[in-house]
Design an enzyme around this catalytic site. Structure first.
Site, short mmCIF file in Angstrom:
data_model
loop_
_atom_site.label_atom_id
_atom_site.label_comp_id
_atom_site.label_asym_id
_atom_site.label_seq_id
_atom_site.Cartn_x
_atom_site.Cartn_y
_atom_site.Cartn_z
N ASP A 178 0.84 -1.19 0.00
CA ASP A 178 0.00 0.00 0.00
C ASP A 178 0.88 1.25 0.00
O ASP A 178 2.08 1.17 -0.25
CB ASP A 178 -0.93 -0.03 1.23
CG ASP A 178 -2.31 0.53 0.92
OD1 ASP A 178 -2.41 1.74 0.66
OD2 ASP A 178 -3.28 -0.25 0.93
N HIS A 210 -4.01 6.34 2.95
CA HIS A 210 -4.64 5.11 2.48
C HIS A 210 -4.08 3.89 3.20
O HIS A 210 -4.82 3.04 3.70
CB HIS A 210 -4.41 5.00 0.97
CG HIS A 210 -5.17 3.89 0.31
ND1 HIS A 210 -4.66 2.63 0.18
CD2 HIS A 210 -6.39 3.87 -0.26
CE1 HIS A 210 -5.54 1.86 -0.44
NE2 HIS A 210 -6.59 2.60 -0.73
N SER A 365 -11.18 -0.70 -2.03
CA SER A 365 -9.95 -0.89 -1.26
C SER A 365 -10.25 -1.23 0.18
O SER A 365 -9.54 -2.01 0.80
CB SER A 365 -9.10 0.39 -1.28
OG SER A 365 -8.45 0.54 -2.50
#
Length: 433
Positions: A178, A210, A365
């Site tokens: 990520d 994120h 996600s």
């Protein structure tokens, strides 16, 4: 490269105000969750924005200076060399070697190259095959994360996946690729978290928003504001994204190296909350991970119902995860197709922000960690192989939409292994995977 999507979802309407804690309690969790999915795109030329029209007083006349446009960036290739090969023939042909390193998974050397002026990708592949027989070359594709932050204090997940307190005690070994992860976030401080960063070749690392959100969904402190599904799990997070003018992105070369790190670390499951185009070099290392017995989970992508299949989710044996809202309706921007395998909560989910506290987010996600956690729990607690654990998840999924597997929801909503009604002694193989 994968990049976060900044489009916002409208707040969800509710007949009566509901607190985040109450909604999460209905899910069997202590707090809310959020999800996001990266999108994989091909490497393209840099885009220059148009200059704004000059403004000023009417009585003043100034010459208009033309903004110089940047020359298009030359494409990049990622190459896996055959044993004993040298890059010298490519350098002599005008290729710039941007980075190279040994890949333990392949027991070969991988390189990132910039094409000579005037070469396109097809010409470069043919030339590399001629100069370096036995090597594998592909465009250095970009992959991006897709997450959508929602507004409204009472937006929260209402999906019941049957997660139970006993599930929180499992200690699987999970890997994730990520953006950056903030280990000092209150949700992650003190958790079993190891953060690695691949060599970004001098490029600036992407932000931590994120990656921190995905990590908290997986292992966030159970007593904190952003509790995770498996707070006692060991998590190895590999930061593979760099910062670009148009957002965070990871190229195929960085993802190749990140997967190599996790394969060598012998994780049981790898969470990939990003998506993009097919890439033959990246597919090779994905196959290596699968053959090593690792369970692979990826976000289906946020390209919308009519989008082409995104990768790595669309490759065989990778579990492609779509997102649904509180009414179990499909997320409006989720990709669809025969490769979609499971659905999970992914709209207006609460998860960790980059520094402290939390935010509400939407995207495939954020749905992927639900499936990664359920798969890891099956493997660690029940001693199942990745294939058998995957098949049980498919059997236990709550069917949504058209009867049976469909391109919108796959096999249906993922269920906690503890909530699965099937007889544990029965294992039925699910064909077509």
């Amino acid at each position: 490269m994968t990049r976060p999507d900044r489009i916002k979802d409208p707040p969800m309407t509710q007949d009566a105000p509901t607190t985040r804690r109450a909604l999460l309690t209905r899910m069997g969790l202590a707090a809310g969750l959020a999800y996001a999915t990266p999108t994989l795109i091909g490497t393209g030329t840099a885009r220059a924005s148009d200059a704004s029209a000059p403004s000023g007083r009417a009585s003043v006349s100034r010459p208009v200076r033309q903004r110089r446009r940047r020359a298009p960036a030359r494409p990049e290739m990622v190459v896996i060399l055959a044993p004993g090969q040298s890059l010298q023939p490519l350098q002599a042909a005008g290729y710039d070697v941007l980075s190279q390193r040994d890949n333990a998974t392949f027991a070969r050397r991988a390189a990132r190259l910039r094409l000579p002026p005037g070469r396109n990708a097809a010409q470069a592949r043919a030339e590399i095959a001629r100069l370096l027989p036995g090597s594998t070359a592909a465009l250095n594709s970009l992959y991006r994360p897709d997450d959508l932050t929602c507004d409204g204090a009472d937006c929260a997940a209402q999906q019941m996946i049957g997660w139970r307190p006993a599930d929180l005690q499992a200690r699987p070994r999970i890997g994730m690729i990520d953006t950056g992860v903030n280990p000092d976030h209150p949700a992650l401080r003190g958790q079993s978290l190891r953060v690695n960063q691949v060599d970004l070749d001098g490029r600036n690392a992407a932000g931590r928003r994120h990656g921190t959100a995905v990590a908290a969904l997986l292992i966030g402190n159970a007593q904190g504001r952003a509790p995770g599904l498996l707070p006692r799990a060991d998590l190895i997070a590999v930061e593979a994204f760099h910062s670009r003018a148009d957002g965070a992105a990871a190229d195929a070369f960085s993802l190749l190296n990140a997967l190599d790190v996790l394969i060598q670390a012998r994780v049981q499951v790898i969470n990939m909350s990003f998506s993009g185009p097919a890439n033959p070099v990246l597919r090779q290392v994905v196959v290596e991970a699968r053959d090593a017995g690792i369970g692979l989970v990826a976000a289906a992508g946020n390209g919308g119902p009519g989008a082409a299949p995104a990768f790595p989710a669309a490759w065989p044996k990778v579990i492609a995860v779509t997102a649904v809202d509180a009414d179990r309706a499909p997320y409006r921007q989720a990709a669809r197709g025969p490769h979609v395998a499971l659905a999970a909560p992914g709209v207006n989910l609460w998860t960790a922000a980059s520094i402290e506290g939390g935010r509400l987010r939407s995207g495939t996600s954020y749905a992927a960690p639900f499936v990664s956690a359920a798969l890891a729990l099956r493997m660690a607690r029940d001693g199942l192989s990745a294939t058998d654990a995957r098949d049980r998840l498919f059997r236990c999924a709550a069917d949504l939409g058209a009867p049976g597997r469909d391109p919108v929801f796959g096999h249906g909503m993922v269920a906690s292994p503890s909530a699965c009604p099937e007889a544990e002694s029965q294992i039925l193989s699910v064909s077509g995977e």
